[in-house]
Scaffold this motif. Structure first.
Motif, PDB file in Angstrom:
ATOM      1  N   ILE A 199       0.711  -1.172   0.123  1.00 41.91           N
ATOM      2  CA  ILE A 199      -0.189   0.110  -0.019  1.00 41.91           C
ATOM      3  C   ILE A 199       0.945   1.300  -0.099  1.00 41.91           C
ATOM      4  O   ILE A 199       0.239   2.313  -0.359  1.00 41.91           O
ATOM      5  N   PHE A 237       0.105   3.498  -3.526  1.00 43.85           N
ATOM      6  CA  PHE A 237      -0.806   2.662  -4.098  1.00 43.85           C
ATOM      7  C   PHE A 237      -2.111   2.548  -3.234  1.00 43.85           C
ATOM      8  O   PHE A 237      -3.351   2.511  -3.798  1.00 43.85           O
ATOM      9  N   ARG A 265      -7.248   1.077  -3.385  1.00 44.95           N
ATOM     10  CA  ARG A 265      -6.890   0.711  -4.662  1.00 44.95           C
ATOM     11  C   ARG A 265      -6.774  -1.000  -4.645  1.00 44.95           C
ATOM     12  O   ARG A 265      -7.368  -1.759  -5.627  1.00 44.95           O
ATOM     13  N   LEU A 266      -6.122  -1.264  -3.494  1.00 49.55           N
ATOM     14  CA  LEU A 266      -5.851  -2.677  -3.217  1.00 49.55           C
ATOM     15  C   LEU A 266      -7.167  -3.461  -3.149  1.00 49.55           C
ATOM     16  O   LEU A 266      -7.429  -4.580  -3.783  1.00 49.55           O
ATOM     17  N   ALA A 289       3.652   1.508  -1.820  1.00 47.92           N
ATOM     18  CA  ALA A 289       4.342   1.792  -3.363  1.00 47.92           C
ATOM     19  C   ALA A 289       3.930   3.006  -3.803  1.00 47.92           C
ATOM     20  O   ALA A 289       2.684   3.297  -3.899  1.00 47.92           O
ATOM     21  N   GLU A 290       4.689   3.816  -4.351  1.00 54.29           N
ATOM     22  CA  GLU A 290       4.550   5.025  -4.842  1.00 54.29           C
ATOM     23  C   GLU A 290       4.498   5.170  -6.433  1.00 54.29           C
ATOM     24  O   GLU A 290       5.559   4.224  -6.884  1.00 54.29           O
ATOM     25  N   ASN A 291       3.772   5.863  -7.231  1.00 54.29           N
ATOM     26  CA  ASN A 291       4.088   6.073  -8.418  1.00 54.29           C
ATOM     27  C   ASN A 291       4.842   7.355  -8.701  1.00 54.29           C
ATOM     28  O   ASN A 291       5.483   7.856  -7.847  1.00 54.29           O
ATOM     29  N   PHE A 346       1.526   0.254 -11.319  1.00 52.43           N
ATOM     30  CA  PHE A 346       1.364   1.507 -10.930  1.00 52.43           C
ATOM     31  C   PHE A 346       2.555   2.448 -10.470  1.00 52.43           C
ATOM     32  O   PHE A 346       2.639   3.450 -10.653  1.00 52.43           O
ATOM     33  N   SER A 347       3.684   1.545  -9.761  1.00 54.62           N
ATOM     34  CA  SER A 347       4.766   2.149  -9.404  1.00 54.62           C
ATOM     35  C   SER A 347       5.772   2.541 -10.705  1.00 54.62           C
ATOM     36  O   SER A 347       6.688   3.360 -10.498  1.00 54.62           O
ATOM     37  N   GLN A 362      -0.083  -5.211 -10.533  1.00 51.94           N
ATOM     38  CA  GLN A 362      -0.846  -4.027 -10.671  1.00 51.94           C
ATOM     39  C   GLN A 362       0.101  -3.054  -9.650  1.00 51.94           C
ATOM     40  O   GLN A 362       0.148  -1.876 -10.120  1.00 51.94           O
ATOM     41  N   VAL A 363       0.650  -3.534  -8.854  1.00 53.17           N
ATOM     42  CA  VAL A 363       1.552  -2.873  -8.016  1.00 53.17           C
ATOM     43  C   VAL A 363       2.806  -2.399  -8.755  1.00 53.17           C
ATOM     44  O   VAL A 363       3.155  -1.032  -8.924  1.00 53.17           O
ATOM     45  N   ARG A 364       3.265  -3.254  -9.553  1.00 49.22           N
ATOM     46  CA  ARG A 364       4.267  -2.883 -10.419  1.00 49.22           C
ATOM     47  C   ARG A 364       4.139  -2.056 -11.606  1.00 49.22           C
ATOM     48  O   ARG A 364       4.587  -0.811 -11.826  1.00 49.22           O
TER      49      ARG A 364
END
Length: 191
Positions: A131, A141, A145-146, A133-135, A172-173, A168-170
């Motif tokens: 949660i 994140f 969104r999770l 993880a940043e873009n 997003f970031s 999805q996290v990859r």
């Protein structure tokens, strides 16, 4: 069935050794301790001096699931609350219980709660690396969104659901590797 997720502060060999020792302690003692809150209390007492001396701490969420009664019993040591996505609902429920992180103070009371799972429900345990993880714009994140991604993909089996969440996290970031430790545990109740 016992489910555990934990995170040690720091990213060095000392933190890795503490987590290995924590895992060993749980495997050696969980059968003799009657409940998740008792396990948390025993861990806190056992590790308090070592964690204080090393200036480390541990967050943890510990659940016991009884497949016959479909009942969860759980306790938290300051860890991110796991999420339950009910089969009939699109909203996520958070499993929250009061409890301070391990290694900060002795004599802590770890609140113990219960909940029931139904066929088709999905339980997700995660570490904050997901949660937080940043873009590229510095946006997290986040839990919302999770939950949305969990809801959109709840039909998948646990292994595939974990892969979807990580992908999805990859995306997003914009990064293949994560800045922080990332762990996911998924339990899905068969229909």
């Amino acid at each position: 069935l016992d489910l555990v997720i934990a995170d040690v502060s720091g990213h060095n060999i000392g933190a890795a050794l503490i987590m290995a020792e924590t895992r060993t302690f749980i495997q050696a003692n969980a059968k003799d301790l009657p409940s998740p809150s008792a396990i948390m209390d025993a861990l806190n007492q056992f590790f308090y001096q070592d964690l204080t001396n090393a200036e480390l701490f541990i967050t943890m969420f510990y659940l016991k699931y009884n497949p016959q009664s479909q009942r969860l019993t759980y306790a938290s040591a300051g860890h991110n609350p796991p999420i339950i996505l009910r089969s009939e609902a699109s909203a996520c429920e958070r499993l929250d219980a009061e409890g301070m992180i391990l290694g900060i103070k002795t004599g802590i009371i770890f609140e113990e709660k219960q909940n029931e799972l139904q066929p088709g429900d999905v339980l997700l345990l995660y570490t904050d690396g997901i949660i937080e993880a940043e873009n590229r714009e510095g946006v997290f994140f986040g839990e919302e969104r999770l939950c949305a991604i969990l809801n959109e993909n709840q039909q998948y089996p646990p292994k595939d659901l974990i892969n979807v969440l990580l992908d999805q996290v990859r995306m997003f970031s914009g990064m293949q590797n994560f800045k922080d430790d990332v762990s996911l545990v998924v339990l899905k109740i068969d229909e």
